[in-house]
Design a protein around this motif. Structure first.
Motif: not given
Lengths: 173, 173
Positions: B91-92, B154, B157, B160, B162, B164-169, B171-173
DNA sequence: TAGTACGTTTAGTTTATACTAAACAAAGTG
DNA sequence: CACTTTGTTTAGTATAAACTAAACGTACTA
């Protein structure tokens, strides 16, 4: 020769209308936002009617939606019965609000239905077709859950700005 | 008592139809993808017709769109005139394809129109209203440019996922 | 309390678009 | 070359959603 302001404004309004439509929102919402965004002072409903080229009914509805999404905000003036509105200029703030809005409603229900499918598939025999479907639906569900976490994180941020995005861009590269 | 597979499948198809609709795509696209996604083997147009409950014309159109978006892909079988299709399970990868697709077409043109407004406002006198509008449109344009960079990154890439998304998450936190 | 100035709601119209049914095109096969 | 099998295109239909026009409700004012 430079065009006159009114004409430029009109072009801008049309542009935002298209963008609004493109992202699945009513065209009028883009137009209303454009009008407010280009105005230094908050505008009343009737002033918006005049500039956006929609009737009061449409403006009323769309203004409420925009307000709920956090893209514009009401301005109260004492001793004046009219409602005034002004545009939110912090778009990152608006993004968070929109994501929050989208998270509820339809989307949640649809994602929930995938979870339901998953549960249904889990309670059953070991028919190979069932096992195959279970595996696939499980993958999809994981994907949705991840996305959900991402959107949730974004909408829970206190501040999301260009700098945050720049940081994310670095990771993506 | 466990429901029968066919019934479960139907529920799943409806779920994906809703999701598809929610994101501004035809309902049928979601249905077709759902059918292919739950099938272990690639399916021919007629097999999709049968399961998705649409006519051949609609399937033909939607399958092409899905294919262009990278959500499904054609499978060629030698000595068989039929076209077969299977679902993309990464899906990515699909997200990247969709963003790439969306970047062209309508959206680009609309964003371009904001840039045009900006240029028009830049060439003019120093009428205070013009200056105000210029400032606002400039802000909006910067915002769009940033978003554009994000989407572009994006879709460019190689991978991309899960993680990568975890890493982004984080940062966002 | 009648009158006015608002915003909202509603009933109906318009518009966009996904879909159906059927004609069509292309490419085998007998 | 007629006939079948396949996918595409088209003309028309159905449906959903946004908008208009106008009635309505509410609250302030004289």
């Amino acid at each position: 020769m430079a065009q006159d302001l009114h004409q430029i404004k009109q072009g801008f309004i049309e542009g935002l209308s298209s963008i609004s439509q493109f992202w699945g929102f009513p065209k009028g919402m883009g137009a209303i936002f454009a009008v407010l965004y280009l105005s230094a002072a908050p505008l009343s409903l009737d002033e918006i009617v005049e500039q956006a080229g929609l009737t009061k009914g449409a403006i009323s509805t769309n203004v409420r939606a925009l307000s709920r999404m956090g893209l514009i905000r009401p301005v109260i003036r004492f001793g004046d019965r009219k409602d005034y509105y002004e545009a939110e200029t912090d778009f990152y703030k608006a993004i968070r609000a929109i994501l929050k809005e989208r998270q509820n409603s339809e989307f949640d229900r649809a994602v929930e239905s995938v979870k339901l499918t998953l549960r249904e598939l889990e309670t059953g025999d070991s028919d190979p077709e069932r096992v195959f479907m279970l595996e696939r639906v499980r993958t999809l569900n994981t994907f949705f859950t991840t996305l959900d976490a991402l959107f949730g994180a974004i909408s829970r941020l206190d501040s999301l700005g260009a700098n945050t995005i720049q940081t994310v861009l670095k990771i993506l590269k």
